[in-house]
Design an enzyme around this catalytic site. Structure first.
Site, PDB file in Angstrom:
ATOM      1  N   ASP A 150       0.834  -1.207   0.000  1.00 17.62           N
ATOM      2  CA  ASP A 150       0.000   0.000   0.000  1.00 17.62           C
ATOM      3  C   ASP A 150       0.870   1.258   0.000  1.00 17.62           C
ATOM      4  OD1 ASP A 150      -2.345  -1.582   0.130  1.00 17.62           O
ATOM      5  OD2 ASP A 150      -2.084  -1.799   2.287  1.00 17.62           O
ATOM      6  N   HIS A 177      -5.582  -3.626   5.403  1.00 15.79           N
ATOM      7  CA  HIS A 177      -5.179  -3.940   4.027  1.00 15.79           C
ATOM      8  C   HIS A 177      -6.351  -4.528   3.234  1.00 15.79           C
ATOM      9  CE1 HIS A 177      -2.779  -4.945   0.595  1.00 15.79           C
ATOM     10  NE2 HIS A 177      -3.138  -6.211   0.682  1.00 15.79           N
TER      11      HIS A 177
HETATM   12  P1  NAD Z   1       0.116 -18.397  -5.393  1.00 13.52           P
HETATM   13  O1  NAD Z   1      -1.042 -19.321  -5.524  1.00 13.52           O
HETATM   14  O2  NAD Z   1       0.867 -18.033  -6.626  1.00 13.52           O
HETATM   15  O3  NAD Z   1       1.166 -18.996  -4.374  1.00 13.52           O
HETATM   16  C1  NAD Z   1       0.791 -19.477  -3.119  1.00 13.52           C
HETATM   17  C2  NAD Z   1       1.728 -20.585  -2.736  1.00 13.52           C
HETATM   18  O4  NAD Z   1       1.352 -21.027  -1.437  1.00 13.52           O
HETATM   19  C3  NAD Z   1       1.672 -21.801  -3.670  1.00 13.52           C
HETATM   20  O5  NAD Z   1       2.962 -22.152  -4.111  1.00 13.52           O
HETATM   21  C4  NAD Z   1       1.071 -22.896  -2.798  1.00 13.52           C
HETATM   22  O6  NAD Z   1       1.569 -24.192  -3.098  1.00 13.52           O
HETATM   23  C5  NAD Z   1       1.511 -22.429  -1.431  1.00 13.52           C
HETATM   24  N1  NAD Z   1       0.744 -23.022  -0.340  1.00 13.52           N
HETATM   25  C6  NAD Z   1      -0.588 -23.229  -0.267  1.00 13.52           C
HETATM   26  N2  NAD Z   1      -0.882 -23.826   0.910  1.00 13.52           N
HETATM   27  C7  NAD Z   1       0.278 -23.964   1.567  1.00 13.52           C
HETATM   28  C8  NAD Z   1       0.620 -24.509   2.827  1.00 13.52           C
HETATM   29  N3  NAD Z   1      -0.298 -25.033   3.645  1.00 13.52           N
HETATM   30  N4  NAD Z   1       1.916 -24.516   3.175  1.00 13.52           N
HETATM   31  C9  NAD Z   1       2.846 -23.969   2.366  1.00 13.52           C
HETATM   32  N5  NAD Z   1       2.593 -23.448   1.165  1.00 13.52           N
HETATM   33  C10 NAD Z   1       1.312 -23.453   0.776  1.00 13.52           C
HETATM   34  O7  NAD Z   1      -0.409 -17.087  -4.659  1.00 13.52           O
HETATM   35  P2  NAD Z   1       0.344 -15.664  -4.540  1.00 13.52           P
HETATM   36  O8  NAD Z   1      -0.018 -14.815  -5.684  1.00 13.52           O
HETATM   37  O9  NAD Z   1       1.767 -15.904  -4.213  1.00 13.52           O
HETATM   38  O10 NAD Z   1      -0.420 -15.043  -3.257  1.00 13.52           O
HETATM   39  C11 NAD Z   1      -0.279 -15.631  -1.988  1.00 13.52           C
HETATM   40  C12 NAD Z   1      -1.103 -14.887  -0.948  1.00 13.52           C
HETATM   41  O11 NAD Z   1      -0.595 -13.551  -0.773  1.00 13.52           O
HETATM   42  C13 NAD Z   1      -2.568 -14.719  -1.325  1.00 13.52           C
HETATM   43  O12 NAD Z   1      -3.361 -14.950  -0.179  1.00 13.52           O
HETATM   44  C14 NAD Z   1      -2.679 -13.259  -1.733  1.00 13.52           C
HETATM   45  O13 NAD Z   1      -3.967 -12.741  -1.563  1.00 13.52           O
HETATM   46  C15 NAD Z   1      -1.698 -12.641  -0.778  1.00 13.52           C
HETATM   47  N6  NAD Z   1      -1.212 -11.296  -1.165  1.00 13.52           N
HETATM   48  C16 NAD Z   1      -1.032 -10.395  -0.168  1.00 13.52           C
HETATM   49  C17 NAD Z   1      -0.560  -9.137  -0.450  1.00 13.52           C
HETATM   50  C18 NAD Z   1      -0.345  -8.133   0.648  1.00 13.52           C
HETATM   51  O14 NAD Z   1      -0.189  -6.945   0.352  1.00 13.52           O
HETATM   52  N7  NAD Z   1      -0.267  -8.534   1.903  1.00 13.52           N
HETATM   53  C19 NAD Z   1      -0.259  -8.787  -1.781  1.00 13.52           C
HETATM   54  C20 NAD Z   1      -0.443  -9.729  -2.772  1.00 13.52           C
HETATM   55  C21 NAD Z   1      -0.939 -10.996  -2.446  1.00 13.52           C
HETATM   56  C1  LMR Z   2      -2.892  -6.470  -3.190  1.00 15.79           C
HETATM   57  O1  LMR Z   2      -3.132  -5.467  -2.536  1.00 15.79           O
HETATM   58  O2  LMR Z   2      -2.470  -6.419  -4.359  1.00 15.79           O
HETATM   59  C2  LMR Z   2      -3.068  -7.822  -2.539  1.00 15.79           C
HETATM   60  O3  LMR Z   2      -3.693  -7.728  -1.302  1.00 15.79           O
HETATM   61  C3  LMR Z   2      -3.686  -8.849  -3.427  1.00 15.79           C
HETATM   62  C4  LMR Z   2      -5.140  -8.602  -3.728  1.00 15.79           C
HETATM   63  O4  LMR Z   2      -5.925  -9.538  -3.547  1.00 15.79           O
HETATM   64  O5  LMR Z   2      -5.482  -7.504  -4.158  1.00 15.79           O
END
Ligand code: NAD
Ligand code: LMR
Length: 325
Positions: A150, A177
């Protein structure tokens, strides 16, 4: 010796985040954990010619070994959004993932600093806290919801509007968030930006829904991964700076109990009863050192906080009751 684990290391965020962490000279051991694809990712990253050692761990049976001895644990494990979903729609799957991984932290590296990226952050952080409390190892100084993306968007979007404005300027973002809980504090830089009322409304809305912009553009292939890896890296690098005595401030989503007097300024904005909030904080080697006040918010920003508070309260309650039901 600093040992860092990435849980969910083979995912869209996990891979580029692990790559960036491999480049950081403050890290000696990098443990990569996932349910799938982890050995390939780890061997690939291990060929990068920096001194840290990279280890692969795959499947729940190897989680304990991965976590033992870790100082910092970063958790991007979980499912991402698709178009039409909110972050709260991820709760059903990701709440259990975060609960189980943090149980591993409690059992194997209870003194580690824990950075939660998995959404919905507003709820997954309270989930993590409740798990750590149940295990008798909770230290609110060491648990952070990573909201750095953010802040990254807030300064970048300002630069897009005013090209003379440095995109790397620190602009605080408070609240939580997700959509209306994200409150960018543009008043801190508005002397430089000189935003009109309409520009301020528009850019605030863009920051609040920046995640949706990426979800829409990816068209079913997930949410922000590369900008998130950068943001997650920036946050971990700040923790590492603080471990080495280099002064650090960041915003992140934390338990306000960590510093009741510092939290007062945020509570007085209308968040009296809230237990978790994203705040500006200073860090030391143990994690949060102090919550730093953000005074003199504009009426526009105060109004944004008022809208954020009830949404946050229900997100926190969902997380707490998931563990204690
Ligand atoms: P993705 O599906 O590409 O990757 C997630 C990974 O987690 C996969 O490799 C999967 O195998 C693994 N996984 C699932 N369950 C698991 C477990 N029990 N133990 C270990 N690994 C496990 O997803 P992504 O795009 O990398 O996003 C991951 C998370 O981050 C999502 O929840 C997304 O919403 C969040 N996110 C948060 C922010 C933020 O600002 N905080 C920003 C972007 C995404
Ligand atoms: C973001 O802000 O990009 C992440 O929290 C992923 C989403 O679901 O938007």
């Amino acid at each position: 010796m600093v040992q860092v684990a990435v849980l969910g290391a083979a995912g869209g965020i996990g891979q580029p985040l692990s790559l960036l962490l491999k480049l950081n000279k403050d890290i000696d051991v990098l443990n990569l954990y996932d349910l799938v694809r982890c050995p390939g990712v780890a061997v690939d990253i291990s060929h990068i010619n920096t001194n840290s050692k990279v280890n692969a761990f795959q499947g729940a049976a190897q989680l304990a070994e991965c976590l033992t001895g870790c100082d910092i644990v970063v958790i991007p494990a979980g499912v991402p959004r698709k178009p039409g979903m909110t972050r709260d729609d991820l709760f059903n799957v990701n709440a259990g993932i975060v609960r189980d991984l943090v149980q591993g932290v409690a059992e194997n590296c209870p003194k580690a600093q824990v950075c939660i990226i998995s959404n919905p952050v507003n709820s997954t952080v309270p989930i993590a806290a409740e798990v750590l409390k149940k295990n008798g190892v909770y230290d609110p100084k060491k648990l952070f919801g990573v909201t750095t993306l953010d802040l990254v968007r807030t300064s970048r979007f300002a630069h897009e509007l005013r090209p003379d404005f440095d995109a790397n300027t620190f602009i605080p973002v408070i609240g939580g968030h997700s959509g209306p809980t994200i409150v960018p504090i543009y008043s801190r830089v508005n002397k430089q930006l000189q935003l009109s009322e309409q520009e301020l409304k528009d850019i605030t809305q863009r920051v609040q829904y920046g995640g949706d912009e990426v979800v829409k553009a990816k068209d079913g292939e997930g949410s922000a991964t590369l900008s998130m890896a950068y943001a997650g890296y920036r946050f971990v690098a700040s923790l590492l700076d603080a471990r080495h005595g280099r002064p650090t401030t960041e915003c992140c989503y934390i338990d306000l109990a960590v510093d009741p007097s510092g939290a007062q300024c945020y509570r007085s904005l209308g968040a009296q009863d809230l237990s978790y909030f994203s705040v500006l904080a200073s860090f030391d080697k143990d994690g949060i050192h102090n919550i730093l006040p953000l005074d003199n918010l504009t009426p526009f920003e105060q109004e944004l906080v008022k809208v954020a508070v009830p949404a946050l309260a229900s997100n926190v309650e969902a997380g707490v009751s998931f563990i204690n039901k």
